[in-house]
Enzyme design. Structure first.
Site, short mmCIF file in Angstrom:
data_model
loop_
_atom_site.label_atom_id
_atom_site.label_comp_id
_atom_site.label_asym_id
_atom_site.label_seq_id
_atom_site.Cartn_x
_atom_site.Cartn_y
_atom_site.Cartn_z
CG ASP A 88 -1.87 -1.06 1.38
OD1 ASP A 88 -2.09 -1.75 0.38
OD2 ASP A 88 -2.44 -1.22 2.48
CB SER A 228 9.12 2.99 5.54
OG SER A 228 9.13 2.96 6.95
#
Length: 271
Positions: A88, A228
């Protein structure tokens, strides 16, 4: 203390430097693994509008356990020639040319900044770099995009900075942040290099294996504690055959970011 203050103001940048040098990130990561941190979960879910339908019945002993929550992945795209999203995220795509500096919200990075070994950096000239920027609301496990062989993952130590756009205006985040890079030989997309970049408060990345064979859709690893970034590098030969779907054209050459989900079809290879 918000990200805007830490990166836009001199006092904030000084505080951030002191925080990191004094071991503040390690202390923060420790706290998020304690039972006390559970109180943060409900507000985090509300603030980031996280759907918990797929995680009903799960309980968490700490914020870290909640962030690492896991679900079963059932691939919708079974065609082996289809490229899927590993996670995602928000996707952007950059063609790799000689001397290319990949722009990222006010900063720019060479492939050699991400991957120090010249062999790998040079190998992808003429190819493309797909950047997957995970947000706080995203599921932070990621999968293999094809079947093939994974070679040894390398780790590059570094500082932990936010990968939010505001941080990129002041710091070359992708050079400073700790990162992991993994060469892979895939059946349908040739040689692929995957880079995982740690962000603020991330204690690390958990990899399912250090090396060996893998199958498409199988979990490769997960980030810990915060948003991240994943970068996928493809060779010129692969990009001659790989056609990304039309809805991802806005992601090309820094024109914007397009939302993708784990397992989504990105395009298809011909031949």
């Amino acid at each position: 203390m918000n990200v805007d203050f830490l990166y836009k103001h001199a006092a904030g940048r000084a505080a951030l430097s002191l925080f990191q040098k004094s071991g503040g990130t390690r202390l923060g990561a420790w706290f998020l693994h304690t039972g006390i941190s559970k109180v943060m979960i409900p507000s985090y879910i509300r603030r980031n509008n996280i759907s918990m339908e797929e995680f009903e019945g799960q309980t968490y002993g700490s914020f870290a356990e909640f962030f690492g929550r896991k679900k079963e992945l059932s691939l919708k795209e079974t065609d082996p020639q289809v490229l899927i999203s590993p996670c995602d995220s928000l996707l952007s795509v950059y063609p790799i040319r000689d001397g290319l500096m990949i722009p990222m919200k006010g900063s720019a990075y060479r492939i050699s900044d991400l991957v120090p070994e010249a062999f790998y950096a040079d190998q992808f000239q003429g190819g493309a770099c797909l950047i997957f920027r995970l947000e706080a609301s995203d599921y932070h496990h990621y999968c293999y995009i094809d079947q093939g062989q994974q070679f040894m993952t390398r780790y590059i130590p570094g500082e932990l900075h936010s990968v939010q756009p505001i941080a990129l205006e002041k710091f070359p985040v992708y050079r400073l942040n700790r990162r992991w890079w993994t060469p892979m030989e895939t059946e349908h997309f040739g040689t692929v290099l995957q880079i995982e970049v740690g962000a603020m408060m991330v204690g690390g990345v958990t990899h399912v294996r250090d090396a060996g064979s893998f199958v498409k859709g199988e979990e490769m690893g997960n980030f810990e504690l915060a948003g991240s970034t994943i970068a996928l590098l493809f060779t010129a030969d692969t990009m001659k055959k790989l056609k990304l779907d039309a809805k991802y054209r806005p992601a090309w050459k820094g024109a914007g970011e397009v939302r993708v989900h784990l397992g989504d079809r990105l395009g298809k290879i011909s031949g």
